[in-house]
Design a protein around this motif. Structure first.
Motif, mmCIF file in Angstrom:
data_model
loop_
_atom_site.group_PDB
_atom_site.id
_atom_site.type_symbol
_atom_site.label_atom_id
_atom_site.label_comp_id
_atom_site.label_asym_id
_atom_site.label_seq_id
_atom_site.Cartn_x
_atom_site.Cartn_y
_atom_site.Cartn_z
ATOM 1 N N HIS A 111 0.825 -1.216 0.000
ATOM 2 C CA HIS A 111 0.000 0.000 0.000
ATOM 3 C C HIS A 111 0.856 1.262 0.000
ATOM 4 C CE1 HIS A 111 -3.770 -1.989 0.174
ATOM 5 N NE2 HIS A 111 -3.748 -2.323 1.459
ATOM 6 N N LEU A 112 2.075 1.137 0.522
ATOM 7 C CA LEU A 112 2.963 2.297 0.628
ATOM 8 C C LEU A 112 3.957 2.389 -0.530
ATOM 9 C CD1 LEU A 112 3.675 2.112 4.468
ATOM 10 C CD2 LEU A 112 2.144 3.692 3.279
ATOM 11 N N GLY A 113 3.768 1.584 -1.554
ATOM 12 C CA GLY A 113 4.621 1.666 -2.737
ATOM 13 C C GLY A 113 5.571 0.518 -2.922
ATOM 14 N N GLY A 114 5.641 -0.400 -1.957
ATOM 15 C CA GLY A 114 6.444 -1.609 -2.129
ATOM 16 C C GLY A 114 7.830 -1.574 -1.527
ATOM 17 N N GLY A 115 8.316 -0.414 -1.114
ATOM 18 C CA GLY A 115 9.664 -0.334 -0.554
ATOM 19 C C GLY A 115 9.730 -0.845 0.868
ATOM 20 N N ALA A 116 10.841 -1.481 1.201
ATOM 21 C CA ALA A 116 11.022 -1.998 2.562
ATOM 22 C C ALA A 116 11.219 -0.848 3.544
ATOM 23 C CB ALA A 116 12.208 -2.942 2.606
ATOM 24 N N PHE A 117 10.755 -1.031 4.759
ATOM 25 C CA PHE A 117 10.954 -0.034 5.810
ATOM 26 C C PHE A 117 11.068 -0.756 7.147
ATOM 27 C CE2 PHE A 117 6.381 -0.538 5.314
ATOM 28 C CZ PHE A 117 5.925 -0.675 6.620
ATOM 29 N N PRO A 118 11.790 -0.154 8.089
ATOM 30 C CA PRO A 118 11.976 -0.809 9.390
ATOM 31 C C PRO A 118 10.717 -0.725 10.253
ATOM 32 C CG PRO A 118 13.020 1.334 9.403
ATOM 33 C CD PRO A 118 12.557 1.099 7.996
ATOM 34 N N TYR A 119 10.495 -1.753 11.017
ATOM 35 C CA TYR A 119 9.392 -1.776 11.971
ATOM 36 C C TYR A 119 9.694 -2.832 13.018
ATOM 37 C CZ TYR A 119 7.978 -5.946 9.334
ATOM 38 O OH TYR A 119 7.973 -7.180 8.724
ATOM 39 N N VAL A 120 8.969 -2.772 14.116
ATOM 40 C CA VAL A 120 9.040 -3.793 15.159
ATOM 41 C C VAL A 120 7.640 -3.986 15.705
ATOM 42 C CG1 VAL A 120 9.648 -2.064 16.904
ATOM 43 C CG2 VAL A 120 10.093 -4.463 17.367
ATOM 44 N N TRP A 121 7.302 -5.230 16.050
ATOM 45 C CA TRP A 121 5.993 -5.451 16.665
ATOM 46 C C TRP A 121 6.122 -6.452 17.820
ATOM 47 C CZ3 TRP A 121 3.940 -10.364 16.753
ATOM 48 C CH2 TRP A 121 4.334 -11.264 15.751
ATOM 49 N N VAL A 122 5.250 -6.255 18.812
ATOM 50 C CA VAL A 122 5.266 -7.065 20.026
ATOM 51 C C VAL A 122 3.828 -7.451 20.368
ATOM 52 C CG1 VAL A 122 5.893 -7.151 22.471
ATOM 53 C CG2 VAL A 122 7.247 -5.772 20.889
ATOM 54 N N PRO A 123 3.536 -8.738 20.565
ATOM 55 C CA PRO A 123 2.186 -9.134 20.971
ATOM 56 C C PRO A 123 1.985 -8.939 22.471
ATOM 57 C CG PRO A 123 3.545 -11.077 20.757
ATOM 58 C CD PRO A 123 4.417 -9.906 20.380
ATOM 59 N N GLU A 124 0.738 -8.730 22.874
ATOM 60 C CA GLU A 124 0.420 -8.618 24.303
ATOM 61 C C GLU A 124 -0.975 -9.184 24.546
ATOM 62 O OE1 GLU A 124 -0.198 -5.322 27.858
ATOM 63 O OE2 GLU A 124 -0.772 -4.876 25.798
ATOM 64 N N TRP A 125 -1.098 -9.897 25.649
ATOM 65 C CA TRP A 125 -2.415 -10.377 26.047
ATOM 66 C C TRP A 125 -3.235 -9.206 26.564
ATOM 67 C CZ3 TRP A 125 -4.321 -14.905 24.737
ATOM 68 C CH2 TRP A 125 -3.439 -15.954 24.432
ATOM 69 N N HIS A 126 -4.446 -9.060 26.020
ATOM 70 C CA HIS A 126 -5.324 -7.960 26.411
ATOM 71 C C HIS A 126 -5.738 -8.144 27.875
ATOM 72 C CE1 HIS A 126 -8.657 -5.127 26.404
ATOM 73 N NE2 HIS A 126 -8.222 -4.675 25.247
ATOM 74 N N PRO A 127 -5.604 -7.108 28.710
ATOM 75 C CA PRO A 127 -5.944 -7.256 30.134
ATOM 76 C C PRO A 127 -7.422 -7.554 30.374
ATOM 77 C CG PRO A 127 -5.522 -4.957 29.588
ATOM 78 C CD PRO A 127 -5.081 -5.762 28.412
ATOM 79 N N GLY A 128 -8.278 -7.252 29.393
ATOM 80 C CA GLY A 128 -9.699 -7.496 29.566
ATOM 81 C C GLY A 128 -10.153 -8.853 29.088
ATOM 82 N N GLY A 129 -9.208 -9.726 28.730
ATOM 83 C CA GLY A 129 -9.563 -11.070 28.302
ATOM 84 C C GLY A 129 -9.961 -11.186 26.850
ATOM 85 N N HIS A 130 -9.618 -10.173 26.049
ATOM 86 C CA HIS A 130 -9.985 -10.162 24.633
ATOM 87 C C HIS A 130 -8.947 -10.860 23.767
ATOM 88 C CE1 HIS A 130 -10.808 -8.154 20.638
ATOM 89 N NE2 HIS A 130 -12.039 -8.475 21.006
ATOM 90 N N GLY A 131 -8.091 -11.640 24.366
ATOM 91 C CA GLY A 131 -7.063 -12.326 23.589
ATOM 92 C C GLY A 131 -5.843 -11.453 23.369
#
Length: 257
Positions: A111-131
């Motif tokens: 969607h942004l034109g195809g070029g690579a870009f840096p990113y980082v992502w981290v999962p977290e359990w939702h405190p309200g029990g939403h997974g």
């Protein structure tokens, strides 16, 4: 050293004589190192693959993970934090989350034109029990509508981290983003139900920080070399010498503005 590699680069091999070795990350503007003896220390007599002190080993692993994450964010100036949330009952399968993220970022890149870009992502359990939901950081402006279209599984949010003192720049913002993300990484070390073999966070490949290795006869010597390269003294400095219960090799860490 502010944007390039210093000409003073030590050998990557173990030094012939005992010395201090400092790994400097010019783009992240930080460094960490320790005293390295000329003769390797003998290993313990514990069971192979099993830490003698499980809690200490876990804390050390969490510290290393936070350091890697911080350097990656700082190097790439990842100063915008976003969140991806699932609609409905949410997602409770860690492997499914990783599969979905494996689709999301390539689609977002397209969607942004195809070029690579840096990113980082981290999962977290939702405190309200939403997974599980996902926190991520990028270093460029991306419309929220574009992120939502690429995600396609629920709700999204993103913001630039501007709640900092006057005069702060993208490096300060990226360090703040790393502190936020590091909290979730640290929490993952206490997750007894986390499936084995899954990374605690993921980054875009090809944007890893480059290190310059310096050696010297003392902690002040190697930090002095690094400071000369940056053209300034560190704004933060830590030493294991200040801790009475430190059990590892003498170590130091510093950060420059």
């Amino acid at each position: 050293m502010g944007g390039s590699v210093s000409p003073v680069v030590a050998r990557l091999a173990r030094p012939e004589s005992a010395s201090w070795v400092l790994s400097v990350y010019p783009q992240a503007r930080e460094a960490g190192g320790c005293f390295v003896p000329s003769t390797p220390r003998r290993g313990g007599q514990g069971v192979r693959g099993q830490a003698a002190d499980a809690e200490r080993a876990r804390d050390e692993a969490a510290r290393r993970a936070r350091a890697k994450l911080r350097r990656y964010c700082a190097t790439n100036r990842l100063n915008r934090l976003g969140t991806l949330t699932y609609r409905g009952a949410g997602c409770h399968d860690p492997r499914q989350v990783r599969a979905d993220l494996g689709v999301f970022f390539p689609v977002l890149r397209a969607h942004l034109g195809g070029g690579a870009f840096p990113y980082v992502w981290v999962p977290e359990w939702h405190p309200g029990g939403h997974g599980l939901h996902v926190h991520f950081a990028v270093g460029r402006f991306i419309k929220q509508s574009v992120i939502k279209r690429a995600w396609g599984r629920g709700f999204v949010s993103i913001k630039q981290l501007n709640d900092l003192p006057v005069g702060s720049g993208t490096l300060d913002q990226a360090r703040l983003a790393a502190r936020y993300l590091s909290k979730y990484v640290t929490k993952s070390f206490a997750d007894a139900d986390r499936p084995a073999g899954l990374h605690r966070y993921e980054v875009a490949q090809g944007f890893q920080p480059k290190a310059v290795r310096l050696t010297g006869h003392s902690a002040d010597h190697v930090l002095g070399q690094a400071s000369a390269g940056f053209g300034a003294a560190p704004v933060l400095r830590w030493s294991s010498a200040d801790l009475s219960d430190w059990r590892g090799a003498p170590a130091i860490w510093a950060q420059w503005a």
